[in-house]
Enzyme design. Structure first.
Site, short mmCIF file in Angstrom:
data_model
loop_
_atom_site.label_atom_id
_atom_site.label_comp_id
_atom_site.label_asym_id
_atom_site.label_seq_id
_atom_site.Cartn_x
_atom_site.Cartn_y
_atom_site.Cartn_z
CG PHE A 19 -2.21 0.89 0.87
CD1 PHE A 19 -2.86 0.55 -0.18
CD2 PHE A 19 -2.74 1.84 1.95
CE1 PHE A 19 -4.40 1.15 -0.39
CE2 PHE A 19 -3.84 2.42 1.49
CZ PHE A 19 -4.86 2.31 0.59
CB THR A 62 5.47 -6.18 -1.97
OG1 THR A 62 5.98 -7.42 -2.66
CG2 THR A 62 4.40 -6.51 -1.10
CE LYS A 111 11.50 -3.21 -11.41
NZ LYS A 111 10.63 -2.15 -10.83
CD GLU A 164 1.41 -4.45 -20.33
OE1 GLU A 164 0.68 -5.56 -21.10
OE2 GLU A 164 2.41 -4.47 -20.86
N GLY A 191 13.81 14.30 -7.11
CA GLY A 191 13.08 12.99 -6.40
C GLY A 191 12.98 11.92 -7.67
CD GLU A 195 14.76 5.25 -5.25
OE1 GLU A 195 14.55 5.21 -3.97
OE2 GLU A 195 13.89 5.04 -5.77
CE LYS A 242 11.48 -1.28 -15.07
NZ LYS A 242 11.75 0.33 -14.93
N GLY A 295 5.53 5.75 -11.89
CA GLY A 295 4.59 6.79 -11.47
C GLY A 295 3.42 5.89 -10.96
#
Lengths: 326, 326
Positions: A8, A80, A109, A133, A191, A194, A209, A301
């Site tokens: 969350f 998560t 991922k 996706e 931002g 990191e 990926k 995003g």
């Protein structure tokens, strides 16, 4: 469709919001975060300051796996964070779900990169569905497009700008000048990068990926450690000057064919469809019949990722309602 | 699935070949061209010098509509050329099919631009299927992607490079210099522009495609005459010089929102994802949730168009086999 949302953070919250707006037929029976599980979240506002653990119905210490076991859900949405060491806790959540009649949509991922074949085998064996996706270039529906819109095609090559942070840094170096250190600091302040930028600028995220793309679209069985990987730390201002003189630029590109698997900075023509600005992602696919197709959009995003997740939820819901195998 | 192929030019021939290779389950019972119909084409080589009217089984003067009436087919593949005046003979073929339990896949822009709403109503009324991915930017699966991969989204804006010939001419003017007349002649010599180039360079072809995109994706009811249209005849070498100084270029862009509908040359940043080279097409869509997505690829060519057609055939076949409504 009784649904459990695990995770969350930004993505989980945006997913909750989009599900509410777009798919009221999906009943979210619980939300699990790292501290426990909120049963019947009902009409909570995901973006309010009140944390879910402050609600009286919050079950402290009820883990995702417990929630899966006890709440009798049909669908797991797993958001998560990616853990590239052992893919936990996402991997256990997804394995448990797929083995227990629970369909899965994930943005994580780790599990896909870590055990793609194992998860595919599990879904086949138990006749459950797994959609992912959101794991690669969130707003770009790569996997679903190949599967649903180009079904007669065989993919034989993938090239992509898969990491928005690297793209931003290289795009800034190209257009504003300055060395890596300065631009990285700017990206951190905005931002976009990191505090520990390694996962992005060392090409780790792009490689993860690429592994998912390669296993999924090229039907290979590769792992993260199979990727020949080079990050962008050593790219200099001078390199952009030289490229610019030939109307070229530099981008971090992930590439895979039936034989090769590589993430590295590449010199590309400025006219290349992979030369995208800002934090955008782009993916070029080559096919036997459709030839070549490039998709570009924003890869990260909360809302873009939620979009990919909820479209996947829709596909699963629709195939279950129509009683087809998706 | 008994299939009639009407139209046997480049697109029809490539479609025949790709169907054979990729979908042997589709039985092509006849091929109709402007002279008549070849029943049971069997193993003919579509690209041989022998014309279909030279086969003994060729029924001279059996028209597409007669073939539809007499051969009891399940699927019509309509690839006759676009006629923007009255959309015939394609429109009659498609109307007849959709009203008589025959599903339709078409690459013919005319009927879709001329009577989109009428054809959609007909398919709903008779529970037949109509797919038209090949009509706009052939190798780019725009319609199927929005429908299948982004089902929770509402499209609110479309911008596209929809005509490969114009794009080639403008790209050449940008990169090689020279005025419109010289570049157009070069394009004609390469077979990229027609002897009468009006349909392309006056923006007619782009406007027809924009009408289909707008009716299909924005749910508007517009016609060709509603498009505010300007072609590329007046673009000068000087205009490119001025654009270039600001790192910009010029492309023929079709744009539609809920209020606007326009085809015109536009100055765009060189970094725009619509700045594609050669005869490529590109389409940018804006959504409520997925935000922005750009697809680029080749918009014309026999094989690219056949790709779009056969993917559509696959979708219809698959939905009929699964007994869903697609």
């Amino acid at each position: 469709m009784k649904t459990l949302l695990i995770g969350f953070g930004n993505v989980g919250k945006a997913t909750f919001k989009v599900l509410r707006e777009k798919m009221p037929q999906i009943e979210i029976v619980a939300i699990t975060n790292s501290k426990g599980t909120l049963i019947n979240p009902g009409e909570i506002d995901p973006f309010s300051d009140a944390k879910i653990e402050e609600f009286p119905e919050f079950q402290h210490n009820m883990t995702g796996e417990q929630a899966l076991k006890e709440l009798g859900v049909d669908l797991l949405i797993e958001t998560t964070p990616t853990n590239i060491k052992n893919a936990e806790p996402g991997l256990s959540h997804i394995r448990y779900a797929l083995s227990h009649k629970v369909d899965v949509v994930t943005s994580n991922k780790g599990p896909l990169a870590f055990d793609f074949q194992g998860l595919k085998d599990l879904q086949r064996k138990h006749n459950t569905l797994l959609r992912y996706e959101a794991t690669v270039a969130a707003s770009i529906p790569i996997f679903n497009m190949v599967e649903s819109c180009l079904p007669i095609n065989t993919v034989y090559e993938v090239h992509g700008v898969l990491n928005g942070t690297c793209n931003y840094i290289l795009w800034k170096m190209e257009n504003r000048g300055g060395d890596m250190g300065v631009i990285l600091k700017d990206a951190q302040e905005r931002g976009i990068a990191e505090t520990d930028p390694s996962a992005d600028i060392d090409g780790i995220d792009a490689a993860v990926k690429l592994v998912i793309l390669t296993n999924s679209l090229l039907n290979r069985h590769v792992r993260f450690t199979d990727v020949k990987r080079q990050g962008i730390r050593r790219i200099t201002e001078e390199a952009f000057h030289i490229a610019n003189q030939k109307n070229e630029t530099i981008r971090l590109i992930g590439s895979a064919t039936s034989e090769t698997l590589e993430v590295a900075p590449k010199v590309i023509p400025k006219t290349s469809t992979l030369n995208v600005p800002h934090t955008m992602n782009a993916v070029t696919l080559r096919f036997d019949i459709a030839k070549e197709l490039t998709l570009s959009g924003y890869g990260a995003g909360g809302m873009e990722t939620a979009n990919a997740i909820v479209n996947d939820v829709f596909r699963i819901w629709s195939s279950r309602v129509n009683n087809t195998d998706d």
